[in-house]
Design a protein around this motif. Structure first.
Motif, short mmCIF file in Angstrom:
data_model
loop_
_atom_site.label_atom_id
_atom_site.label_comp_id
_atom_site.label_asym_id
_atom_site.label_seq_id
_atom_site.Cartn_x
_atom_site.Cartn_y
_atom_site.Cartn_z
N PRO A 97 18.55 3.19 -0.01
CA PRO A 97 18.51 2.65 1.36
C PRO A 97 17.19 1.92 1.62
CG PRO A 97 18.20 5.03 1.36
CD PRO A 97 18.54 4.65 -0.05
N ALA A 98 17.25 0.88 2.45
CA ALA A 98 16.05 0.08 2.75
C ALA A 98 15.00 0.95 3.43
CB ALA A 98 16.43 -1.10 3.62
N GLU A 99 15.45 1.84 4.29
CA GLU A 99 14.53 2.74 5.02
C GLU A 99 14.78 4.14 4.46
OE1 GLU A 99 12.29 4.89 7.53
OE2 GLU A 99 14.46 5.20 7.73
N PRO A 100 13.72 4.84 4.01
CA PRO A 100 13.97 6.06 3.24
C PRO A 100 14.35 7.30 4.05
CG PRO A 100 11.61 5.67 3.41
CD PRO A 100 12.30 4.51 4.07
N GLY A 101 14.23 7.25 5.38
CA GLY A 101 14.48 8.44 6.20
C GLY A 101 15.80 9.14 5.89
N LEU A 155 9.97 20.65 2.53
CA LEU A 155 9.97 19.54 1.56
C LEU A 155 8.82 18.61 1.90
CD1 LEU A 155 11.44 17.79 -0.71
CD2 LEU A 155 12.57 16.62 1.20
N LEU A 156 7.94 18.36 0.95
CA LEU A 156 6.87 17.38 1.13
C LEU A 156 7.19 16.15 0.27
CD1 LEU A 156 3.62 19.55 1.04
CD2 LEU A 156 4.82 18.62 3.05
N VAL A 157 7.07 14.98 0.89
CA VAL A 157 7.24 13.73 0.17
C VAL A 157 5.86 13.12 -0.04
CG1 VAL A 157 8.36 11.48 0.13
CG2 VAL A 157 9.47 13.40 1.31
N TRP A 158 5.42 13.10 -1.29
CA TRP A 158 4.10 12.57 -1.64
C TRP A 158 4.24 11.14 -2.14
CZ3 TRP A 158 -0.33 15.52 -1.04
CH2 TRP A 158 -0.15 16.90 -0.86
N ARG A 159 3.26 10.32 -1.78
CA ARG A 159 3.15 8.99 -2.36
C ARG A 159 1.67 8.61 -2.43
NH1 ARG A 159 6.48 3.42 -1.39
NH2 ARG A 159 5.20 2.20 -2.81
N ASP A 160 1.23 8.16 -3.59
CA ASP A 160 -0.17 7.74 -3.77
C ASP A 160 -1.14 8.81 -3.32
OD1 ASP A 160 0.79 5.33 -4.74
OD2 ASP A 160 0.65 4.32 -2.80
N GLY A 161 -0.80 10.07 -3.56
CA GLY A 161 -1.70 11.17 -3.28
C GLY A 161 -1.67 11.68 -1.85
N GLU A 162 -0.92 11.02 -0.98
CA GLU A 162 -0.85 11.42 0.43
C GLU A 162 0.55 11.94 0.77
OE1 GLU A 162 -3.56 11.31 2.15
OE2 GLU A 162 -4.77 9.56 1.57
N ILE A 163 0.60 12.82 1.77
CA ILE A 163 1.89 13.29 2.27
C ILE A 163 2.48 12.20 3.16
CG2 ILE A 163 3.06 14.98 3.73
CD1 ILE A 163 0.94 17.03 2.82
N GLN A 164 3.64 11.68 2.75
CA GLN A 164 4.25 10.61 3.53
C GLN A 164 5.27 11.16 4.52
OE1 GLN A 164 5.69 7.45 1.04
NE2 GLN A 164 5.89 6.04 2.77
N ALA A 165 5.85 12.29 4.22
CA ALA A 165 6.81 12.90 5.14
C ALA A 165 6.89 14.39 4.84
CB ALA A 165 8.18 12.26 5.01
N ARG A 166 7.27 15.15 5.88
CA ARG A 166 7.37 16.61 5.75
C ARG A 166 8.65 17.04 6.45
NH1 ARG A 166 2.97 20.23 5.64
NH2 ARG A 166 1.61 18.53 6.32
#
Lengths: 269, 269
Positions: free
Chosen positions: B149-153, B245-256
């Motif tokens: 999906p274009a938007e990951p939510g 659930l933690l979504v990590w990207r580039d070392g940062e938490i992008q979503a929880r």
């Protein structure tokens, strides 16, 4: 162009000797500096080691040369890039799961018009002609055989026809496997050799190294090796014919498919 | 039970330091003698190293400890077998291609009734609950999202709901990735730590080894590490909550995503 190395054996066998010669072609005796990989099937499982750096300088390649991993089926590849730049995603062998089996695939050659090969279940991760063709081939198989057929003849006939289609697009020497059978397809250049009792000495062409197989084998062992060029100087390697598909199992040729002049296939099982 | 190790970083980073401590748990400071594996994402590609022998004794593990492979995302696992015997096909991490991306998956825990999770596109090669659950999870995603999906939510909400279903079957701490995001899901035990400027010293809990990260980093580096148990004695690790659930990207938490008491999910993006 790249170089291929394969092994099919009736007992778990390490490929350290052949690999010792083969890895020299990745930047030392050969110009293939654009990465390398090796895949092992073990106890129904699969693992590969891949490195985008030259095999002649790779610490991972030295580990594989020195650490005997015993396997019934091995496929290895050293790369000289033509399509797709030098990076991990473009490093052979490629692998995909079909029917709960880990398939793997390595390609020597270059294809034209490969972008038109329509994909279905599988998509490439990198941007090589080789991985695209593999995804296409496996997808075609899966569309025709939702389950593995009980009798393999139709599967192998289909595989040969798919390889022949790839040969129509360019140079396409292939080694691929489902873990039981090793498929060797020759478009221009592929040789093979079977070692069985009475075993003797072999001397590598690419480096100063000999082995006395009598020290490493039993009388029942059958070990076949396939390569782009012969790896040893003192053994008789058999050249495959363009359009020929050999199906190896446990070190023996289980089936042979050939392209005849009008394009039909003949099997000599 | 097994042990998990993961890394998400904003610059290609090697995991030699953390891995040096982690591999001791595979037969030395921990009882996990039934194989180990580590997966690296590099330049859009994927490779893993897996060995069914204990990590504390494995020459391949020593290579990984000493040979810095730089990556944005790493997932590692050491195994103490419960479901499925000790062999290559049962050695984590598992991998499958979806949407042209190499997904990988490692599991700590044990599930009940997992055979009832219906499979579609993907089938296990081995016979673990973990690989079956991975094939199920990826198949469910692919059925709902033929394309990413274009938007990951919506994708992440679905992923969290699927993980929560697995948690209903038993202990299910997970690390998985598509090469860009690292997903960490906690059922019972998973901790994380982010290192960023000002960097300091760290001292491993499992072996006598320290590092001064100031010698190996730039001020802009952000490197996060996840593990079953803290790997260092002198840093503050954060424990995840069951159902988180933690979504990590580039070392940062992008979503929880969190499980709340009535089972619904809340996101704090």
């Amino acid at each position: 162009m790249c170089e291929l190395l394969g092994m099919s054996a009736n007992v778990p066998t390490d490929i350290c000797f052949s690999f010792a010669g083969f890895l020299h072609r990745g930047g030392r005796t050969g110009p293939h500096r654009d990465g390398w990989g090796i895949a092992f099937y073990e106890q129904g499982g699969y693992r590969d080691f891949r490195d985008p750096s030259p095999s002649a300088d790779s610490p991972i390649a030295r580990l594989i040369r020195d650490y005997p991993i015993k396997s019934h089926v091995v496929i290895s590849h050293i790369r000289q890039a033509n399509v797709g730049n030098v990076r991990m995603a473009n490093t052979h062998p490629f692998t995909r799961e079909m029917w709960g089996r880990p398939w793997c695939y390595a390609h020597n050659g270059q294809l034209q018009g490969w972008g038109a090969l329509a994909l279905s279940f599988y998509r490439p991760v990198g941007d090589t002609d080789s991985e695209h063709a593999f995804c296409w081939l496996l997808g075609e198989l899966r569309q025709r055989f939702a389950e593995p057929p009980a009798e393999p003849g139709p599967l192998w006939t289909t595989l040969h026809a798919l390889c022949e289609r790839l040969r129509g697009l360019g140079v396409c020497n292939l080694l691929f496997s489902d873990g039981v059978h090793l498929y060797a397809y020759c478009s221009t250049k592929l040789v093979h050799l079977t070692r069985r009792a009475p075993f003797g000495h072999a001397h590598l062409s690419d480096t100063e190294m000999s082995v006395d197989f009598r020290e490493h084998t039993t009388l029942a062992d059958v070990v076949s090796v396939m390569a782009t060029e012969p790896l040893t100087a003192n053994e008789d390697w058999t050249a495959m014919q363009p359009g020929e598909l050999l199906v190896w199992r446990d070190g023996e040729i289980q089936a042979r498919y050939r392209a005849n002049e009008d394009g039909a296939q003949t099997s000599e099982r």
